[in-house]
Design an enzyme around this catalytic site. Structure first.
Site, mmCIF file in Angstrom:
data_model
loop_
_atom_site.group_PDB
_atom_site.id
_atom_site.type_symbol
_atom_site.label_atom_id
_atom_site.label_comp_id
_atom_site.label_asym_id
_atom_site.label_seq_id
_atom_site.Cartn_x
_atom_site.Cartn_y
_atom_site.Cartn_z
ATOM 1 N N ARG A 58 57.511 -12.084 92.135
ATOM 2 C CA ARG A 58 56.207 -12.642 92.492
ATOM 3 C C ARG A 58 55.052 -11.973 91.769
ATOM 4 N NH1 ARG A 58 57.899 -12.863 97.911
ATOM 5 N NH2 ARG A 58 59.747 -11.906 97.062
ATOM 6 N N THR A 59 55.086 -10.673 91.594
ATOM 7 C CA THR A 59 53.927 -10.018 90.978
ATOM 8 C C THR A 59 53.779 -10.441 89.514
ATOM 9 O OG1 THR A 59 54.254 -8.168 92.474
ATOM 10 C CG2 THR A 59 52.797 -7.787 90.622
ATOM 11 N N LYS A 86 64.402 2.140 73.205
ATOM 12 C CA LYS A 86 64.772 2.834 71.960
ATOM 13 C C LYS A 86 64.119 4.208 71.889
ATOM 14 C CE LYS A 86 65.068 -1.479 69.342
ATOM 15 N NZ LYS A 86 64.391 -2.236 68.282
ATOM 16 N N ARG A 108 53.798 -2.524 85.221
ATOM 17 C CA ARG A 108 54.617 -2.092 86.360
ATOM 18 C C ARG A 108 55.664 -1.132 85.819
ATOM 19 N NH1 ARG A 108 57.410 -5.139 91.267
ATOM 20 N NH2 ARG A 108 55.238 -5.033 91.882
ATOM 21 N N HIS A 136 49.686 0.044 94.345
ATOM 22 C CA HIS A 136 49.852 -1.358 93.936
ATOM 23 C C HIS A 136 48.564 -2.069 94.389
ATOM 24 C CE1 HIS A 136 51.561 -5.116 93.015
ATOM 25 N NE2 HIS A 136 52.629 -5.125 93.779
HETATM 26 C C1 NCD Z 1 56.497 -4.636 96.486
HETATM 27 C C2 NCD Z 1 56.576 -3.717 95.286
HETATM 28 O O1 NCD Z 1 57.167 -4.071 94.273
HETATM 29 O O2 NCD Z 1 56.030 -2.652 95.402
HETATM 30 N N1 NCD Z 1 56.663 -5.983 96.224
HETATM 31 C C3 NCD Z 1 55.722 -6.725 95.588
HETATM 32 O O3 NCD Z 1 54.976 -6.270 94.759
HETATM 33 N N2 NCD Z 1 55.629 -8.001 95.967
HETATM 34 C C4 NCD Z 1 57.274 -4.152 97.618
HETATM 35 C C5 NCD Z 1 58.759 -4.041 97.517
HETATM 36 O O4 NCD Z 1 59.361 -4.060 96.442
HETATM 37 O O5 NCD Z 1 59.370 -3.897 98.596
#
Ligand code: NCD
Length: 310
Positions: A58-59, A86, A108, A136
């Site tokens: 989703r992100t 690498k 990320r 986040h």
């Molecule tokens: C979260 C994350 O990746 O930190 N999810 C997200 O961003 N939708 C929480 C999780 O992975 O549980």
């Protein structure tokens, strides 16, 4: 008014007014996603690189859709397609991306502090899409938007964050954001999953859910992040589900207008019973929809786009 920083690495970089600005802007962007043609020219000609070194549905999708709906060009680099495998360092990756004149990098990464490091090396904007167990920030902002839509305010609410607080960047960003906007936060979970010293962030701590449940307005559930746990921190998933999992029976103790939130991915039958995840009180889908709008607002405010769609 814009934002004072070129980056969004931590909620701590934002003032309460800036948070309100992002939420208001997101609210005005929501309508674009409801159109048949979901696109405005606001960030035409700008380039956004998304660097996702951890799995994400989703992100990543939501950042990419946000950028595309504002007409920015996007390039996605994932762990398997990056030269990091690498042996390239974050600094070299930063220089490579910068040399190709990108305007923003969304990152990320499993290492806490990686987004801040990248922001230091780059002149363009850097947005933290989750760094290890640190922060986040856009998740917290989309959660605030969802709460504000439900309650009309962020002030004076009581929010319980339940589960694996220790490994959760979502918990950390939400605590900072909710406190800043005047809500009260209580973190709940087994003692091994609550970091020592968390009360220094101004939150209350409880190792027991049931006594607290009747007082809260928002129940924010977290996944047990087994992939981050080197050792077993609680006896069994079954025991966790019986003590902290939310089912319909447990919800009978809660306020009638309580809402249940979750950043996803959800583990049905562990932290949330399947029938609760599908209840009207669970606003998980609204959170996802708000994710696109909030990210549009963040991209727009950091890149200083011109709203010529109006
Ligand atoms: C979260 C994350 O990746 O930190 N999810 C997200 O961003 N939708 C929480 C999780 O992975 O549980």
């Amino acid at each position: 008014m814009g934002l004072r920083h070129k980056d969004l690495v931590s909620i701590n970089q934002l003032t309460g007014d800036e948070i309100t600005l992002i939420l208001d802007m997101a609210e005005s962007f929501r309508e674009i996603s409801e159109r048949l043609i979901k696109k405005v020219p606001t960030l035409r000609g700008r380039t956004i690189v998304t660097l996702f070194f951890e799995p994400s549905t989703r992100t990543r999708t939501s950042f990419e859709l946000a950028a595309k709906r504002l007409s920015a060009d996007t390039v996605n680099i994932s762990k398997s397609t990056s030269a990091i495998v690498k042996g390239e360092s974050i600094k070299d990756t930063a220089q490579t991306i910068e040399a190709m004149a990108s305007d923003m990098v969304v990152i990320r990464h499993s290492a806490s502090g990686s987004a801040a490091l990248l922001a230091r090396y780059m002149e363009c904007s850097v947005v933290n899409a989750g760094d290890g167990s640190h922060e986040h920030p856009t998740q917290a902002l989309l959660d605030l938007l969802t709460i504000r839509q439900e309650f009309g305010t962020l002030n004076g609410l009581k929010v319980a964050i339940v589960g694996d607080i220790l490994h959760s960047r979502v918990a950390r960003s939400n605590i900072l954001a909710l406190k800043k906007m005047g809500s009260e936060v209580i973190v709940i979970g087994p003692p091994t999953l609550i970091p020592k010293g968390i009360d220094s962030l101004g939150v209350k701590v409880s190792y027991d859910l049931d006594p607290v449940l009747p007082e809260v307005d928002i129940l924010y559930l977290l996944r047990i992040q087994l992939e981050r746990q080197g050792e077993s921190l609680f006896p069994s998933i079954r025991e966790y589900a019986s003590l902290f999992g939310i089912n319909k029976k447990r919800l009978q103790m809660a306020k009638p207008d309580l809402i249940v939130m979750h950043p996803g991915p959800i583990n049905r039958g562990v932290e949330i019973a399947p029938d609760v995840a599908d209840m009207r009180q669970a606003v998980i889908t609204a959170q996802v929809a708000n994710g696109v709008a909030v990210r549009m607002a963040v991209l727009y405010l950091l890149l200083g786009g011109v709203r010529d769609d109006e």
